[in-house]
Design a protein around this motif. Structure first.
Motif, PDB file in Angstrom:
ATOM      1  N   ASP A  98      10.665  -2.040  -2.930  1.00 51.90           N
ATOM      2  CA  ASP A  98      11.131  -0.674  -2.685  1.00 51.90           C
ATOM      3  C   ASP A  98      12.272  -0.301  -3.640  1.00 51.90           C
ATOM      4  OD1 ASP A  98      11.138   1.797  -1.050  1.00 51.90           O
ATOM      5  OD2 ASP A  98      13.116   1.116  -0.459  1.00 51.90           O
ATOM      6  N   ASP A  99      13.260  -1.195  -3.795  1.00 50.12           N
ATOM      7  CA  ASP A  99      14.393  -0.913  -4.687  1.00 50.12           C
ATOM      8  C   ASP A  99      13.928  -0.746  -6.130  1.00 50.12           C
ATOM      9  OD1 ASP A  99      16.204  -0.971  -2.636  1.00 50.12           O
ATOM     10  OD2 ASP A  99      16.918  -3.011  -3.047  1.00 50.12           O
ATOM     11  N   ALA A 100      13.024  -1.614  -6.579  1.00 51.83           N
ATOM     12  CA  ALA A 100      12.556  -1.538  -7.961  1.00 51.83           C
ATOM     13  C   ALA A 100      11.824  -0.235  -8.231  1.00 51.83           C
ATOM     14  CB  ALA A 100      11.658  -2.725  -8.284  1.00 51.83           C
ATOM     15  N   LEU A 101      11.038   0.226  -7.261  1.00 51.03           N
ATOM     16  CA  LEU A 101      10.331   1.487  -7.455  1.00 51.03           C
ATOM     17  C   LEU A 101      11.310   2.659  -7.504  1.00 51.03           C
ATOM     18  CD1 LEU A 101       7.770   3.125  -7.728  1.00 51.03           C
ATOM     19  CD2 LEU A 101       7.522   3.076  -5.230  1.00 51.03           C
ATOM     20  N   GLN A 102      12.326   2.656  -6.639  1.00 52.92           N
ATOM     21  CA  GLN A 102      13.321   3.725  -6.666  1.00 52.92           C
ATOM     22  C   GLN A 102      14.037   3.779  -8.007  1.00 52.92           C
ATOM     23  OE1 GLN A 102      15.986   4.096  -3.250  1.00 52.92           O
ATOM     24  NE2 GLN A 102      14.537   2.935  -1.998  1.00 52.92           N
ATOM     25  N   GLN A 103      14.299   2.616  -8.603  1.00 52.11           N
ATOM     26  CA  GLN A 103      15.041   2.553  -9.861  1.00 52.11           C
ATOM     27  C   GLN A 103      14.157   2.719 -11.096  1.00 52.11           C
ATOM     28  OE1 GLN A 103      16.763  -1.332  -9.437  1.00 52.11           O
ATOM     29  NE2 GLN A 103      17.953  -0.749  -7.625  1.00 52.11           N
ATOM     30  N   VAL A 133       0.838  -1.205   0.000  1.00 56.13           N
ATOM     31  CA  VAL A 133       0.000   0.000   0.000  1.00 56.13           C
ATOM     32  C   VAL A 133       0.869   1.250   0.000  1.00 56.13           C
ATOM     33  CG1 VAL A 133      -1.601   1.361   1.408  1.00 56.13           C
ATOM     34  CG2 VAL A 133      -2.034  -1.064   1.009  1.00 56.13           C
ATOM     35  N   LEU A 134       1.902   1.274   0.836  1.00 58.28           N
ATOM     36  CA  LEU A 134       2.774   2.451   0.893  1.00 58.28           C
ATOM     37  C   LEU A 134       3.518   2.655  -0.424  1.00 58.28           C
ATOM     38  CD1 LEU A 134       4.187   2.036   4.512  1.00 58.28           C
ATOM     39  CD2 LEU A 134       2.666   3.853   3.700  1.00 58.28           C
ATOM     40  N   LEU A 135       3.984   1.570  -1.044  1.00 58.07           N
ATOM     41  CA  LEU A 135       4.697   1.691  -2.318  1.00 58.07           C
ATOM     42  C   LEU A 135       3.753   2.159  -3.429  1.00 58.07           C
ATOM     43  CD1 LEU A 135       7.007  -1.459  -2.194  1.00 58.07           C
ATOM     44  CD2 LEU A 135       7.696   0.943  -1.994  1.00 58.07           C
ATOM     45  N   PRO A 175      13.613 -13.638  -9.616  1.00 62.03           N
ATOM     46  CA  PRO A 175      12.307 -14.283  -9.860  1.00 62.03           C
ATOM     47  C   PRO A 175      11.134 -13.510  -9.260  1.00 62.03           C
ATOM     48  CG  PRO A 175      13.578 -15.502  -8.206  1.00 62.03           C
ATOM     49  CD  PRO A 175      14.502 -14.481  -8.790  1.00 62.03           C
ATOM     50  N   VAL A 176      11.359 -12.806  -8.137  1.00 57.59           N
ATOM     51  CA  VAL A 176      10.273 -12.031  -7.532  1.00 57.59           C
ATOM     52  C   VAL A 176       9.895 -10.863  -8.431  1.00 57.59           C
ATOM     53  CG1 VAL A 176       9.649 -10.543  -5.601  1.00 57.59           C
ATOM     54  CG2 VAL A 176      10.773 -12.742  -5.175  1.00 57.59           C
ATOM     55  N   ARG A 177      10.901 -10.145  -8.920  1.00 56.10           N
ATOM     56  CA  ARG A 177      10.593  -9.031  -9.833  1.00 56.10           C
ATOM     57  C   ARG A 177       9.927  -9.534 -11.106  1.00 56.10           C
ATOM     58  NH1 ARG A 177      15.202  -4.283  -9.538  1.00 56.10           N
ATOM     59  NH2 ARG A 177      15.413  -4.222  -7.267  1.00 56.10           N
TER      60      ARG A 177
END
Length: 384
Positions: free
Chosen positions: A76-81, A57-59, A125-127
């Motif tokens: 979190d890392d994927a959204l920052q990038q 929800v926060l992301l 695999p998660v991404r």
């Protein structure tokens, strides 16, 4: 470090039960004042699943300022990038009609904008599971340096190994390294997104380097190869706005412009133009002149439309004493300080100026020839 999602988490979050649970958690305010109480409520409602629901929800809320999506899953890392959607949509235009392989697809923020057939791959695999949920595109687990497609145009967004504020980046500073990508895909048309501080001399295999800014902030360089590059162009600056207004200029355009004393207006070109080395081309396109051939500030009697420009009130040789007198003369109490070509720290200078007036102004500090110069101006937004 954010919550570490698992494949089981992604499967649940992408299910109807997961979306219902997310909708329930999304009713919480999750502000700094309410956060502890909201976390307790989330644990009561969702038990052990509360952490991943809260993080998602926060992301999603954070993503609203960057991505034109809803219902997506993120780390979190994927959204920052992630590439801002306006930049990704702009880049996708060059791939129109192509079969494309995004070899570093992450959660799919570039992949979703590609028209036609496109496939993504990544090592995480998660991404990949998130990208499959987010885009509906086919994705596979693969190393970017081990091709799993033939003939497709390549899109790559290597991770930066060190983000410590450097202005000059080397090909080896990326994962995978830029030169390795160029070697593996030397017979493919390719676009490689990288830091704006990359130097053309370090990537001689790139036919065209495009500097891209969004809302005045330089976001990236894009290295184009093969038929994706524009014939006759080696450097390009593209200026985007959140409204999707855009313009571009290249080194194929004329670059003849005069050097003159200050005219009615001072123009500070967009950072993409400066980083791309296209200040003279920009000046020539808009009938402007340079104040000094080595400095990026431009001048003219009519600024280009749609920019923030600076109407000259008064100018002269710069010293702190003369600047204080000039500001007192014009009753300036709120001051924007712009500097190019002089060793002046605006944050250190401002308190020494002892501003006390009521007026607001901008001072441009620069060098004209060998003369340090201060130009007192009024900033104005030019229609268009």
């Amino acid at each position: 470090m954010g919550y570490r999602f698992t494949l089981e988490d992604v499967a649940f979050l992408g299910s109807p039960a997961g979306e219902a649970a997310l909708a329930e958690i999304d009713q919480l305010a999750l502000t700094s004042a309410s956060y502890l109480a909201d976390v307790s409520t989330a644990r009561r409602l969702a038990g052990d699943r509360a952490p991943m629901l809260l993080e998602t929800v926060l992301l999603r809320r954070k993503a609203l300022s960057k991505l034109d999506v809803s219902g997506w899953l993120f780390t979190d890392d994927a959204l920052q990038q992630a590439t801002p959607w306006q930049v990704a949509a702009h880049r996708a235009q060059r791939f129109a009609g192509r079969v494309v392989h995004d070899v570093t697809c992450s959660i799919g923020t570039e992949l979703v904008h590609l028209n036609g057939f496109a496939v993504g791959s990544d090592l995480d695999p998660v991404r990949l599971a998130m990208a499959r949920h987010n885009t509906g595109r086919p994705v596979v687990q693969a190393d970017a340096l081990r091709p799993v497609t033939r003939d497709a145009a390549i899109l790559a967004d290597p991770a930066r190994r060190d983000s410590s504020g450097r202005r000059r980046w080397r090909p080896a500073d990326f994962t995978p390294p830029l030169d390795a990508l160029a070697s593996v895909y030397r017979n493919r048309d390719m676009a490689v997104k990288c830091a704006p501080g990359i130097d053309a001399a370090d990537v001689p295999w790139a036919s065209e380097i495009e500097l891209v800014s969004l809302d005045g902030q330089v976001r990236e360089s894009c290295l184009w190869t093969g038929s994706l590059a524009t014939p006759g162009v080696t450097r390009r600056a593209t200026v985007l706005r959140s409204s999707m207004d855009a313009w571009t200029i290249t080194d194929a355009s004329p670059d003849t412009c005069p050097v003159t004393p200050p005219a009615e207006w001072i123009i500070d070109p967009d950072g993409a133009v400066v980083r791309a080395g296209l200040v003279r081309n920009y000046a020539a396109a808009h009938g402007l002149a340079q104040l000094d051939p080595r400095i990026a500030y431009l001048t003219g009697d009519q600024p280009p439309p749609g920019i923030r420009a600076f109407r000259v009130i008064e100018y002269g040789r710069y010293s702190e004493k003369s600047l204080r007198q000039l500001l007192a003369k014009h009753d300036v109490g709120r001051l924007e300080i712009l500097v190019r070509g002089l060793d002046v720290d605006p944050n250190a200078l401002r308190p020494r100026l002892k501003l006390r007036g009521e007026a607001e102004a901008t001072v441009v500090l620069t060098r004209i020839g060998h003369t340090p110069t201060a130009l007192l101006c009024k900033a104005e937004r030019i229609p268009g």
